[in-house]
Design a protein around this motif. Sequence first.
Motif, PDB file in Angstrom:
ATOM      1  N   GLU A  84       0.852  -1.127   0.024  1.00  0.00           N
ATOM      2  CA  GLU A  84       0.061   0.064   0.044  1.00  0.00           C
ATOM      3  C   GLU A  84       0.873   1.318   0.078  1.00  0.00           C
ATOM      4  O   GLU A  84       1.957   1.238   0.519  1.00  0.00           O
ATOM      5  N   ARG A  85       0.609   2.280  -0.650  1.00  0.00           N
ATOM      6  CA  ARG A  85       1.374   3.373  -0.832  1.00  0.00           C
ATOM      7  C   ARG A  85       1.575   4.071   0.512  1.00  0.00           C
ATOM      8  O   ARG A  85       0.533   4.090   1.516  1.00  0.00           O
ATOM      9  N   LEU A  86       2.662   4.551   0.878  1.00  0.00           N
ATOM     10  CA  LEU A  86       3.214   4.966   2.010  1.00  0.00           C
ATOM     11  C   LEU A  86       2.320   6.020   2.715  1.00  0.00           C
ATOM     12  O   LEU A  86       2.030   6.143   3.946  1.00  0.00           O
ATOM     13  N   GLN A  87       1.913   7.053   1.889  1.00  0.00           N
ATOM     14  CA  GLN A  87       1.234   8.179   2.310  1.00  0.00           C
ATOM     15  C   GLN A  87      -0.161   7.824   2.820  1.00  0.00           C
ATOM     16  O   GLN A  87      -0.647   8.379   3.780  1.00  0.00           O
ATOM     17  N   LYS A  88      -0.589   6.635   2.061  1.00  0.00           N
ATOM     18  CA  LYS A  88      -2.013   6.218   2.357  1.00  0.00           C
ATOM     19  C   LYS A  88      -1.999   5.453   3.668  1.00  0.00           C
ATOM     20  O   LYS A  88      -2.880   5.713   4.722  1.00  0.00           O
ATOM     21  N   VAL A  89      -0.886   4.719   4.076  1.00  0.00           N
ATOM     22  CA  VAL A  89      -0.666   4.052   5.475  1.00  0.00           C
ATOM     23  C   VAL A  89      -0.544   5.177   6.382  1.00  0.00           C
ATOM     24  O   VAL A  89      -1.137   4.942   7.473  1.00  0.00           O
ATOM     25  N   HIS A 134       0.168  -0.257  11.414  1.00  0.00           N
ATOM     26  CA  HIS A 134      -0.652  -0.363  10.210  1.00  0.00           C
ATOM     27  C   HIS A 134      -2.251  -0.818  10.464  1.00  0.00           C
ATOM     28  O   HIS A 134      -2.273  -1.360  11.578  1.00  0.00           O
ATOM     29  N   THR A 135      -3.065  -0.211   9.735  1.00  0.00           N
ATOM     30  CA  THR A 135      -4.610  -0.669   9.907  1.00  0.00           C
ATOM     31  C   THR A 135      -4.823  -1.387   8.574  1.00  0.00           C
ATOM     32  O   THR A 135      -5.027  -0.972   7.501  1.00  0.00           O
ATOM     33  N   GLU A 136      -5.218  -2.589   8.813  1.00  0.00           N
ATOM     34  CA  GLU A 136      -5.499  -3.512   7.708  1.00  0.00           C
ATOM     35  C   GLU A 136      -7.155  -3.396   7.490  1.00  0.00           C
ATOM     36  O   GLU A 136      -7.429  -3.258   6.094  1.00  0.00           O
ATOM     37  N   LYS A 137      -7.918  -3.439   8.468  1.00  0.00           N
ATOM     38  CA  LYS A 137      -9.237  -3.655   8.214  1.00  0.00           C
ATOM     39  C   LYS A 137      -9.844  -2.295   8.920  1.00  0.00           C
ATOM     40  O   LYS A 137      -9.727  -2.052   9.952  1.00  0.00           O
ATOM     41  N   LEU A 138     -10.788  -1.407   8.305  1.00  0.00           N
ATOM     42  CA  LEU A 138     -11.335  -0.596   8.806  1.00  0.00           C
ATOM     43  C   LEU A 138     -12.760  -0.531   9.176  1.00  0.00           C
ATOM     44  O   LEU A 138     -13.469  -1.462   8.693  1.00  0.00           O
ATOM     45  N   ASP A 139     -12.902  -0.198  10.472  1.00  0.00           N
ATOM     46  CA  ASP A 139     -14.248  -0.611  11.016  1.00  0.00           C
ATOM     47  C   ASP A 139     -15.068   0.672  11.383  1.00  0.00           C
ATOM     48  O   ASP A 139     -14.035   1.753  11.999  1.00  0.00           O
TER      49      ASP A 139
END
Length: 256
Positions: free
Chosen positions: A9-14, A64-69
């Motif tokens: 995943e793009r660094l800025q998005k992480v 890191h956040t893998e799944k968004l809730d």
Amino acid sequence: MSQEKEDGERLQKVIAKAGIASRRHAEQLILEGRVKVNGAKISVLGYKVGMDDSVEVDGRPIKHTEKLDYYLLNKPVGVITSAQDPQGRPTVIDLLKEVPARVYPVGRLDYDTSGALLLTNDGELAHRLMHPSYGVEKTYRVWIKGPMGINAIESLRQGVLLEDGNTAPAKVQRVCGVSKRSNEELRPNHIEILEVTIHEGRNRQIRRMFSAVGYPVFKLERIRFGSLSQGNTLPPGAYRALTKEEIKELRSQVGL
């Protein structure tokens, strides 16, 4: 240099998802050389990282956040809007202890204020919802001893002077409690309920606004946050997951 993950995943998005900064600000952090991946400085945009990579911003590791809730909580009075409280008082996180994901409140409601509260691990969304430039509206139901005079209502609508500056204009409407007769004919201390919509998020702002125009608040409930409406479906202390449509609408509201 650290090895880039082609399927990552793009660094800025992480960085944005971790709630450190907006995506645009995250790009600035990268270009300024303030971001490291696995100990190596990364200063180019578009670099991709995986879940096993270590990412640091200004020397501080991020998660890191893998799944968004996303959850909507009807916060009751007597609960702290925080992950933990040194005084041992119950927190909103305590109410969501059955939720497997680690989520955080977006903004806050005072200890003695109830109502709609969003909790999520979507850091970029949370950042935008709280940033004043996006003008996300919050609607409150306010109980006072009225009737409130028209001059006081107009003052709220135009903005009132508080110790930290003038407030932005608010939307104000009467809900119930005032008879059809003129204000002069009403009994003093008549209970009145109003609905007020603001887009700022100052500390105890609604209470301070009403006190400034001479009508202290004795009960306060937030009934809407952005496009989220609490409705009558959640009793105090209950929560529910947002629907896909609600998430899409909320993200669209702040340009995501």
